[in-house]
Design an enzyme around this catalytic site. Sequence first.
Site, short mmCIF file in Angstrom:
data_model
loop_
_atom_site.label_atom_id
_atom_site.label_comp_id
_atom_site.label_asym_id
_atom_site.label_seq_id
_atom_site.Cartn_x
_atom_site.Cartn_y
_atom_site.Cartn_z
N ASP A 107 0.83 -1.21 0.00
CA ASP A 107 0.00 0.00 0.00
C ASP A 107 0.85 1.26 0.00
O ASP A 107 1.84 1.34 0.74
CB ASP A 107 -0.87 0.03 1.26
CG ASP A 107 -2.30 -0.39 1.00
OD1 ASP A 107 -2.78 -0.24 -0.15
OD2 ASP A 107 -2.94 -0.88 1.95
N GLU A 139 -5.53 4.15 -3.02
CA GLU A 139 -6.98 4.33 -2.89
C GLU A 139 -7.47 5.42 -3.84
O GLU A 139 -6.75 6.40 -4.12
CB GLU A 139 -7.33 4.68 -1.44
CG GLU A 139 -7.01 3.54 -0.48
CD GLU A 139 -7.47 3.81 0.95
OE1 GLU A 139 -8.08 4.87 1.22
OE2 GLU A 139 -7.20 2.94 1.80
N GLU A 206 -14.20 -2.46 -1.76
CA GLU A 206 -14.40 -2.68 -0.32
C GLU A 206 -15.78 -2.18 0.12
O GLU A 206 -16.16 -1.04 -0.17
CB GLU A 206 -13.30 -1.97 0.49
CG GLU A 206 -13.50 -2.14 2.00
CD GLU A 206 -12.28 -1.86 2.85
OE1 GLU A 206 -11.18 -1.63 2.30
OE2 GLU A 206 -12.43 -1.88 4.08
O1 KIV Z 1 -4.79 -2.13 4.07
C1 KIV Z 1 -5.44 -3.16 3.81
O2 KIV Z 1 -5.34 -4.20 4.47
C2 KIV Z 1 -6.37 -3.10 2.69
C3 KIV Z 1 -7.31 -4.25 2.53
C4 KIV Z 1 -8.42 -4.07 3.48
C5 KIV Z 1 -7.78 -4.37 1.14
O3 KIV Z 1 -6.38 -2.16 1.98
#
Ligand code: KIV
Length: 289
Positions: A107, A139, A206
């Site tokens: 991420d 995101e 989500e």
């Molecule tokens: O940060 C995370 O674990 C996520 C998942 C919920 C898809 O973005």
Amino acid sequence: MNASTPSPAQNQASTTTLYGGVTNRRVTVRDLAAAKQRGEKWSMLTAYDALTAGVFDEAGIPVLLVGDSAGNCHLGYETTVPVTMDQMVMLSAAVVRGTKRSMIVADLPFGSYQESPAQAMHNAARLMKEAGVGAVKLEGGERSARSIELLVEAGVPVMAHIGLTPQSVHALGGYPVQGRGDEAAHQLLRDAKAVQQSGAFAVVLEAVPAELAAQVTEQLAIPTVGIGGGPDTDAQVLVWTDMAGMTAGRVPKFVKQYADLRTVLGDAARAYAQDVRTGAFPAAEHSFT
Ligand code: KIV
């Protein structure tokens, strides 16, 4: 042929299934695209350290996400918002080191890509060069399209994340289900098409109604990865601590718990402490002469 050289049968398998097929290399974006073509569903789990990631890699989970959910699930914050790039690089590098076959997606945390496509590129490059991940996730749908485009042009595989976007928790006033009502549903479809158009190789949906997630999945050529999106997405993702019963307290409705690790680990710790108190541990077999 030595033990680690794939047999012709194994090579054949790697083109026909993600599970057990990709035995001698990491899963790639092409494998995931081919799985969508075949209608083969796949699973993704979060991971935040080398040890746990190694267990999931051995279990054949094709994609591991170093989610910024590390904020709440690993680092003790209340939300994902405080997570920094340095933390993501450190956790992602550990997950890469602990695995051999899973594709590792990391991420981009809050504040590391929203300023500009150039900022997104700078931080995605850190995750790829310093941690060695195979892809990044960010995101936003239409609002993130320009950044996705630049990253993809530069050779960074991007997984998008739409619907409920936890980095916006303060703007959303919590974690409400998204895409309810005509206008919200149309916006979700526009977001999904925008990230596909920008070159994302997959998109997380989500907390959206199952029928809407099914509709998005049908209309997209790229795989959809559901979390609280019902049964019809191409793939599913869960936060590992929720899935394995490590999370304290309530878990979201969309979680299925496959183990009760919090009880198992707590019982082990209590039994150890008791043995130390009573002198039952260490016994002769644990001691050097
Ligand atoms: O940060 C995370 O674990 C996520 C998942 C919920 C898809 O973005």
